[in-house]
Motif scaffolding. Structure first.
Motif, PDB file in Angstrom:
ATOM      1  N   LEU A  19      39.895  33.453  29.055  1.00 50.84           N
ATOM      2  CA  LEU A  19      40.607  34.438  29.252  1.00 50.84           C
ATOM      3  C   LEU A  19      39.986  35.356  30.595  1.00 50.84           C
ATOM      4  N   GLY A  20      38.612  35.421  30.108  1.00 47.85           N
ATOM      5  CA  GLY A  20      37.757  36.333  31.216  1.00 47.85           C
ATOM      6  C   GLY A  20      38.406  35.508  32.652  1.00 47.85           C
ATOM      7  N   ARG A  21      37.694  34.492  32.607  1.00 47.14           N
ATOM      8  CA  ARG A  21      37.753  34.336  34.150  1.00 47.14           C
ATOM      9  C   ARG A  21      39.287  33.769  34.898  1.00 47.14           C
ATOM     10  N   ALA A  22      40.311  33.865  33.908  1.00 47.96           N
ATOM     11  CA  ALA A  22      42.079  34.265  34.697  1.00 47.96           C
ATOM     12  C   ALA A  22      42.698  35.704  34.923  1.00 47.96           C
ATOM     13  N   VAL A  23      41.675  36.743  34.252  1.00 49.78           N
ATOM     14  CA  VAL A  23      42.087  38.075  33.906  1.00 49.78           C
ATOM     15  C   VAL A  23      41.007  38.402  35.667  1.00 49.78           C
ATOM     16  N   VAL A  24      39.962  37.897  36.131  1.00 53.06           N
ATOM     17  CA  VAL A  24      39.259  37.823  37.130  1.00 53.06           C
ATOM     18  C   VAL A  24      39.497  38.049  38.440  1.00 53.06           C
ATOM     19  N   LYS A  25      40.132  36.498  38.296  1.00 51.53           N
ATOM     20  CA  LYS A  25      41.789  35.556  39.467  1.00 51.53           C
ATOM     21  C   LYS A  25      42.461  37.024  39.573  1.00 51.53           C
ATOM     22  N   GLU A  26      43.292  36.719  38.430  1.00 53.85           N
ATOM     23  CA  GLU A  26      44.342  37.465  38.454  1.00 53.85           C
ATOM     24  C   GLU A  26      43.665  39.590  39.472  1.00 53.85           C
ATOM     25  N   ALA A  27      42.803  39.799  38.981  1.00 51.43           N
ATOM     26  CA  ALA A  27      42.562  40.638  39.591  1.00 51.43           C
ATOM     27  C   ALA A  27      42.389  40.643  41.062  1.00 51.43           C
ATOM     28  N   ARG A  28      41.344  40.193  40.806  1.00 57.11           N
ATOM     29  CA  ARG A  28      40.965  40.144  42.582  1.00 57.11           C
ATOM     30  C   ARG A  28      42.135  39.180  43.681  1.00 57.11           C
ATOM     31  N   ASN A  29      42.762  38.361  43.101  1.00 55.24           N
ATOM     32  CA  ASN A  29      44.539  38.535  43.728  1.00 55.24           C
ATOM     33  C   ASN A  29      45.107  39.390  43.793  1.00 55.24           C
ATOM     34  N   ARG A  30      44.859  40.235  42.876  1.00 52.18           N
ATOM     35  CA  ARG A  30      45.929  41.632  43.313  1.00 52.18           C
ATOM     36  C   ARG A  30      44.536  42.867  44.460  1.00 52.18           C
ATOM     37  N   GLY A  31      43.670  42.904  44.611  1.00 52.71           N
ATOM     38  CA  GLY A  31      43.084  43.116  45.625  1.00 52.71           C
ATOM     39  C   GLY A  31      41.988  43.918  44.927  1.00 52.71           C
ATOM     40  N   TYR A  32      41.549  44.100  43.631  1.00 54.05           N
ATOM     41  CA  TYR A  32      41.006  44.865  43.210  1.00 54.05           C
ATOM     42  C   TYR A  32      39.525  44.549  43.290  1.00 54.05           C
ATOM     43  N   THR A  33      38.872  45.285  43.022  1.00 57.14           N
ATOM     44  CA  THR A  33      37.864  44.872  43.757  1.00 57.14           C
ATOM     45  C   THR A  33      36.835  44.610  41.971  1.00 57.14           C
ATOM     46  N   VAL A  34      36.208  43.788  41.155  1.00 56.84           N
ATOM     47  CA  VAL A  34      35.984  43.100  40.084  1.00 56.84           C
ATOM     48  C   VAL A  34      34.301  42.966  40.257  1.00 56.84           C
ATOM     49  N   VAL A  35      33.836  43.438  38.846  1.00 55.09           N
ATOM     50  CA  VAL A  35      32.920  42.789  38.794  1.00 55.09           C
ATOM     51  C   VAL A  35      33.073  42.632  36.981  1.00 55.09           C
ATOM     52  N   GLY A  36      32.575  41.029  37.197  1.00 49.75           N
ATOM     53  CA  GLY A  36      32.711  40.048  35.417  1.00 49.75           C
ATOM     54  C   GLY A  36      31.230  39.924  35.159  1.00 49.75           C
ATOM     55  N   THR A  37      31.517  40.023  33.684  1.00 46.03           N
ATOM     56  CA  THR A  37      30.327  40.495  32.919  1.00 46.03           C
ATOM     57  C   THR A  37      30.301  39.210  32.185  1.00 46.03           C
ATOM     58  N   ALA A  38      29.481  38.577  31.955  1.00 44.86           N
ATOM     59  CA  ALA A  38      28.790  37.562  30.733  1.00 44.86           C
ATOM     60  C   ALA A  38      27.645  37.541  29.950  1.00 44.86           C
ATOM     61  N   PHE A  39      27.476  36.716  29.138  1.00 48.23           N
ATOM     62  CA  PHE A  39      25.948  37.175  28.872  1.00 48.23           C
ATOM     63  C   PHE A  39      25.289  35.132  28.899  1.00 48.23           C
ATOM     64  N   SER A  40      25.654  34.693  27.829  1.00 46.50           N
ATOM     65  CA  SER A  40      25.076  33.173  27.969  1.00 46.50           C
ATOM     66  C   SER A  40      25.042  32.368  29.164  1.00 46.50           C
ATOM     67  N   ARG A  41      26.630  32.633  29.057  1.00 49.98           N
ATOM     68  CA  ARG A  41      27.031  31.875  30.614  1.00 49.98           C
ATOM     69  C   ARG A  41      27.197  32.633  32.003  1.00 49.98           C
ATOM     70  N   ALA A  42      26.054  33.629  31.947  1.00 52.58           N
ATOM     71  CA  ALA A  42      26.166  34.751  33.256  1.00 52.58           C
ATOM     72  C   ALA A  42      25.851  33.818  34.925  1.00 52.58           C
ATOM     73  N   THR A  43      26.360  33.144  35.261  1.00 51.84           N
ATOM     74  CA  THR A  43      26.094  32.632  36.859  1.00 51.84           C
ATOM     75  C   THR A  43      26.256  32.635  37.789  1.00 51.84           C
ATOM     76  N   GLY A  44      26.267  33.308  38.916  1.00 53.55           N
ATOM     77  CA  GLY A  44      27.333  32.907  40.265  1.00 53.55           C
ATOM     78  C   GLY A  44      26.764  34.360  40.657  1.00 53.55           C
ATOM     79  N   ASP A  45      28.565  34.798  40.403  1.00 51.81           N
ATOM     80  CA  ASP A  45      27.921  36.740  41.091  1.00 51.81           C
ATOM     81  C   ASP A  45      28.648  37.109  39.350  1.00 51.81           C
ATOM     82  N   LEU A  46      28.777  36.854  38.613  1.00 53.70           N
ATOM     83  CA  LEU A  46      28.936  37.148  36.731  1.00 53.70           C
ATOM     84  C   LEU A  46      27.066  37.893  36.688  1.00 53.70           C
ATOM     85  N   VAL A  47      27.736  38.988  35.822  1.00 54.20           N
ATOM     86  CA  VAL A  47      26.420  40.251  35.408  1.00 54.20           C
ATOM     87  C   VAL A  47      26.293  39.466  34.321  1.00 54.20           C
TER      88      VAL A  47
END
Length: 124
Positions: free
Chosen positions: A18-46
Motif C-alpha cells: 500500500l505504501g509504495r502505491a501511495v508514494v507513487k501516486e503522490a509523486r505522480n501528482r507532483g507532491y514532494t514525498v518522504v517515504g518511511t520504513a523500518f526493517s526494509r528502509a532502503t533507497g530513498d526511504l527514511v
C-alpha cells in the motif's frame, strides 16, 4: 494541473504494498514525498521506528510535512495473534504518537486501514 511541489507528504510504511502505491501516486501528482520504513528502509526511504515516540517527534519536526499518510502496520493476523503486545505497540501506540506529532506540526493526518485488517463489520 495545480503545482503540488510545495506540499510535502510523509508516507509511513512506504516499503509495503500500500505504501509504495501511495508514494507513487503522490509523486505522480507532483507532491514532494518522504517515504518511511523500518526493517526494509532502503533507497530513498527514511528509517523511522514508529515504536519510538521521540524518533517520531524528531522526524516530523525535521520534515515539517503538510500531510502524513499512515500506511505502516502489523497487518499479518498470524504475527499479530502470536505477538499481540508488539502489534498493539505499532498499530495503536505508534499510530497515536504519529497522529499527535502530525497535529502538533499542523499536518493533515490520514490513517489507512484495509479490510484485510478490519472489514468494517466484524470488529475483533
Amino acid at each position: 494541473m495545480s503545482d503540488n511541489s510545495q506540499t510535502k507528504v510523509v508516507v509511513t510504511g512506504a516499503s509495503g504494498l500500500l505504501g509504495r502505491a501511495v508514494v507513487k501516486e503522490a509523486r505522480n501528482r507532483g507532491y514532494t514525498v518522504v517515504g518511511t520504513a523500518f526493517s526494509r528502509a532502503t533507497g530513498d526511504l527514511v528509517k523511522v521506528d514508529l515504536n519510538d515516540k521521540q524518533a517520531i517527534d524528531d522526524f516530523i519536526s525535521r520534515e515539517r510535512p503538510q500531510a502524513v499518510i499512515h500506511c505502516a502496520a502489523e497487518k499479518r493476523p498470524f504475527a499479530a495473534e502470536n505477538n499481540r503486545s508488539a502489534a498493539e505497540l505499532l498499530n495503536v501506540s505508534g499510530t497515536k504518537h504519529l497522529a499527535q506529532a502530525a497535529r502538533n506540526a499542523g499536518a493533515l493526518f490520514v490513517y489507512v486501514s484495509t479490510e484485510y485488517v478490519f472489514d468494517g463489520r466484524n470488529p475483533p
